[in-house]
Each structure stands twice: as structure tokens, then as C-alpha cells.
Design an enzyme around this catalytic site. Structure first.
Site, mmCIF file in Angstrom:
data_model
loop_
_atom_site.group_PDB
_atom_site.id
_atom_site.type_symbol
_atom_site.label_atom_id
_atom_site.label_comp_id
_atom_site.label_asym_id
_atom_site.label_seq_id
_atom_site.Cartn_x
_atom_site.Cartn_y
_atom_site.Cartn_z
ATOM 1 N N HIS A 1 -7.860 1.014 7.278
ATOM 2 C CA HIS A 1 -6.782 1.426 8.191
ATOM 3 C C HIS A 1 -5.728 0.331 8.368
ATOM 4 O O HIS A 1 -4.803 0.499 9.157
ATOM 5 C CB HIS A 1 -7.354 1.832 9.553
ATOM 6 C CG HIS A 1 -7.932 3.216 9.566
ATOM 7 N ND1 HIS A 1 -8.534 3.778 10.672
ATOM 8 C CD2 HIS A 1 -8.000 4.167 8.591
ATOM 9 C CE1 HIS A 1 -8.942 5.001 10.370
ATOM 10 N NE2 HIS A 1 -8.636 5.262 9.121
ATOM 11 N N GLY B 1 -21.468 13.011 -2.153
ATOM 12 C CA GLY B 1 -21.270 11.988 -3.178
ATOM 13 C C GLY B 1 -19.898 12.014 -3.825
ATOM 14 O O GLY B 1 -19.109 12.936 -3.626
ATOM 15 N N ASN C 1 -9.793 17.052 7.118
ATOM 16 C CA ASN C 1 -8.890 17.048 5.950
ATOM 17 C C ASN C 1 -7.646 17.918 6.087
ATOM 18 O O ASN C 1 -6.604 17.605 5.515
ATOM 19 C CB ASN C 1 -9.652 17.522 4.703
ATOM 20 C CG ASN C 1 -10.713 16.527 4.246
ATOM 21 O OD1 ASN C 1 -10.586 15.325 4.477
ATOM 22 N ND2 ASN C 1 -11.756 17.027 3.605
ATOM 23 N N HIS D 1 -13.027 10.279 1.472
ATOM 24 C CA HIS D 1 -13.391 11.623 1.924
ATOM 25 C C HIS D 1 -14.098 12.429 0.838
ATOM 26 O O HIS D 1 -14.806 13.386 1.144
ATOM 27 C CB HIS D 1 -12.152 12.370 2.452
ATOM 28 C CG HIS D 1 -11.776 11.961 3.842
ATOM 29 N ND1 HIS D 1 -11.326 12.845 4.793
ATOM 30 C CD2 HIS D 1 -11.802 10.749 4.452
ATOM 31 C CE1 HIS D 1 -11.085 12.188 5.932
ATOM 32 N NE2 HIS D 1 -11.356 10.914 5.732
ATOM 33 N N ARG E 1 -7.847 7.123 0.885
ATOM 34 C CA ARG E 1 -8.552 8.070 1.759
ATOM 35 C C ARG E 1 -9.177 9.227 0.974
ATOM 36 O O ARG E 1 -10.258 9.716 1.326
ATOM 37 C CB ARG E 1 -7.559 8.605 2.802
ATOM 38 C CG ARG E 1 -8.200 9.400 3.917
ATOM 39 C CD ARG E 1 -7.271 9.440 5.119
ATOM 40 N NE ARG E 1 -7.825 10.252 6.184
ATOM 41 C CZ ARG E 1 -7.409 11.483 6.476
ATOM 42 N NH1 ARG E 1 -6.416 12.023 5.786
ATOM 43 N NH2 ARG E 1 -7.953 12.159 7.462
#
Length: 323
Positions: A199, A77, A99, A71, A67
Site C-alpha cells: 500500500h 492459489g 474486487n 488477489h 494487486r
């Protein structure tokens, strides 16, 4: 006439040299799986060793490291900006809505950074590359596919909480919003479904899926009832639930769940809700090879979102702050 021919020949030669130089420049500044082969061949094995140990110690860490890369890439980028702590000139992306109190694994990244710098003798591996490689190694550690990670990214010197707030996909998004969100990153519907398959590992907090298990209509009632046991209508915000029945195994159970209307998040079930992605979800649910293949391709594609290369950015000494 002779002069004209001579001029044309030298002009053609000039053009060819220009193209060769351009090709070399592009090659020099694009990502490659072999980037560290000569600079520090011990780098990637060192990352793998620490990731394997961290995931062995806590299975959930694999999903957390995957993750972090995702993120990071979606906000300006794949440049390691997510790892930067707040300074007087910018607020950390760690504080963004998608977050805050949610992204984790920073200590493992610090550990990896210290080890690669030790084995390489100096800071040559970027924090952005550490995230990309650790994501792959995490998936492999949990029984998933492998792929050649393209490396050679450099690290940003700044971050943007505001941008993170506006571009990170939200758990409440419907399918058109998700498609648009991924399209803005140069990713298509296949990438959306394949990457959402991340997930298949990990857990989510009650505060994120509460609205779905109490209010959604496109949900298996028995599943909603089960999830409510550990996620009350009020309180218990940080109580955890798995995205699928096998949160420590990279398999196709996530997609099988969606077909049964057992998606944990609104954005999960949106992928199988009578829309354009239903067919692909169905395919992945019964064909692990197809999912693995597409997941690997989409991870490489995502890892190529706006990397800093060449002389842009820097190689951070400490992943939490610019040099």
C-alpha cells in the site's frame, strides 16, 4: 545369507531410484526462476517492457498490477483464476466484494499476453505467471526492490466468486482477523506486515475508507479532516485518495504514516495499534532495506501458494477464458 544380502542391496537400490525419481518429479513440477530460459528466453523481457510502458503512462497501474497478483493468489492459489470472465458454469471472481469496481489492469494483462505469445511463437507463458512477473516489474518501475520471480505456473479452467468473497482480506478487518486470514494462506505476521506495505503505492476509493475517517478514534484528527475534503459522508464513493503521501513511489512512507496514526484503511492502522505487529511497523518505517528484503521474500512466498504445475491446468490462449 548371500541371497538376503543380494535382496537387501537390490531393495536399497530400488529405494534410492525411487528417491531420485521423486526428487526429479518434485523438481520438474516446482516453480523456478529459470522455467522459461530454454522454452522462451524473450518472455520475461517482453513482460517487463510492457509493464514499464503502462506504468510510465499511468503511475497508478503499478499498484493495480501488484494487486491483481495478490488477489489471484489468495483465491485457490496463484492460478490466474481472477482473470476469467463469467461463464454459464461459474461467476467471475471480478464480481467478488473485494474486487468489484476495484480490480483493474486487465487490458494491460491482455496486451502482455498477446506480446509474449508473439515473441515466443506460441502460447507457452501462463496468465498466472504473467501476473507474478508483472507484479515484480511494477514494483521495480516505481522504485522498489527486485527479486527472482519463480515461474512455471499453469492456469486454472474455473473460478469462484463465492470463495473470493470468503477469503479476500477486508479493509475493515482488525489485527486478529488479518493474522488469521494470512495464516490460512500459509503466511505469517511478518508476511502480513511486509505485504501490506504494498500500500506504499496506489490509491483507494472513498467508499472503502469513509467509515474510518468519520468514526475511528485511532486516527490523527488533521489527517481525518484532510481526507474528508474529498470523501463526503454521502456520495463520492469512487473518489480516490492515496494510501500515503507518495503513491507513485515504492518507499517506507506507508509505515511512517501508520506510526503517525495516518493509516487510510482500518486494516492498515490495525498493524500499528498497540498489537503484536507494532514493532515490525516501526522497524520498516525507519529501515527501507529491512522492508525491501522482507517484501521480496514474502512476494516469493505468496507466489508459491498452491500453483498448478506439470500437467495440471492449462496455458490459456486468452487470459479471460479457458481454452
Amino acid at each position: 545369507m548371500q541371497f538376503k544380502l543380494l535382496f537387501m542391496a537390490s531393495y536399497t537400490s530400488f529405494l534410492l531410484h525411487g528417491f531420485v525419481w521423486l526428487a526429479l518429479a518434485t523438481t520438474a513440477f516446482s516453480l523456478s526462476p529459470k522455467f522459461y530460459d530454454k522454452i522462451c528466453p524473450q518472455a520475461l523481457p517482453a513482460i517487463k517492457k510492457i509493464v514499464q510502458a503502462a506504468v510510465h503512462k499511468e503511475r497508478r497501474m503499478g499498484a493495480s498490477l501488484l494487486r491483481l497478483h495478490f488477489h489471484d493468489c489468495f483465491v485457490n492459489g496463484c492460478d490466474g483464476s481472477l482473470l476469467l470472465d463469467s461463464t454459464s458454469s461459474f461467476e467471475s471472481e471480478k464480481n467478488a466484494r473485494g474486487n468489484l469496481n476495484s480490480v483493474r489492469g486487465f487490458e494491460v494483462v491482455d496486451q502482455i499476453k498477446a506480446e509474449v505469445d508473439r515473441v515466443c511463437g506460441r502460447p507457452v507463458v501462463s496468465c498466472a505467471d504473467i501476473l507474478a512477473v508483472a507484479a515484480r516489474d511494477s514494483v521495480v518501475a516505481l522504485g522498489g526492490p527486485t527479486w527472482k520471480v519463480e515461474v512455471g505456473r499453469r492456469d486454472s479452467t474455473t473460478a469462484s466468486r463465492t470463495l473470493a468473497d470468503s477469503v479476500l482480506p477486508s479493509a475493515s478487518m482488525d489485527l486478529p482477523a488479518l493474522i488469521n486470514n494470512f495464516k490460512n494462506q500459509g503466511l505469517n505476521q511478518r508476511d502480513l506486515v511486509a505485504l501490506s506495505g504494498g500500500h506504499t503505492i496506489g490509491l483507494s476509493q472513498c467508499v472503502i475508507f469513509r467509515n474510518r475517517i468519520y468514526n475511528a478514534t485511532n486516527i490523527d484528527p488533521a489527517f481525518a479532516k484532510e481526507r474528508r475534503k474529498t470523501c463526503p459522508g454521502v456520495g463520492g464513493n469512487s473518489n480516490l485518495a492515496p494510501f500515503d503521501p507518495t503513491p507513485a513511489r515504492f518507499d517506507t512512507a506507508y509505515f511512517q504514516n501508520l506510526v503517525k496514526k495516518r493509516g487510510l484503511l482500518t486494516s492498515d492502522q490495525a498493524l500499528f495499534n498497540g498489537g503484536s505487529t507494532d514493532k515490525l511497523v516501526k522497524t520498516y518505517s525507519s529501515n527501507p532495506e529491512a522492508f525491501w528484503d522482507d517484501f521480496a521474500k514474502s512476494m516469493i512466498k505468496m507466489g508459491n501458494i498452491k500453483p498448478l504445475t506439470g500437467k495440471k491446468g492449462q496455458i490459456r490462449v486468452n487470459c479471460r477464458k479457458a481454452n
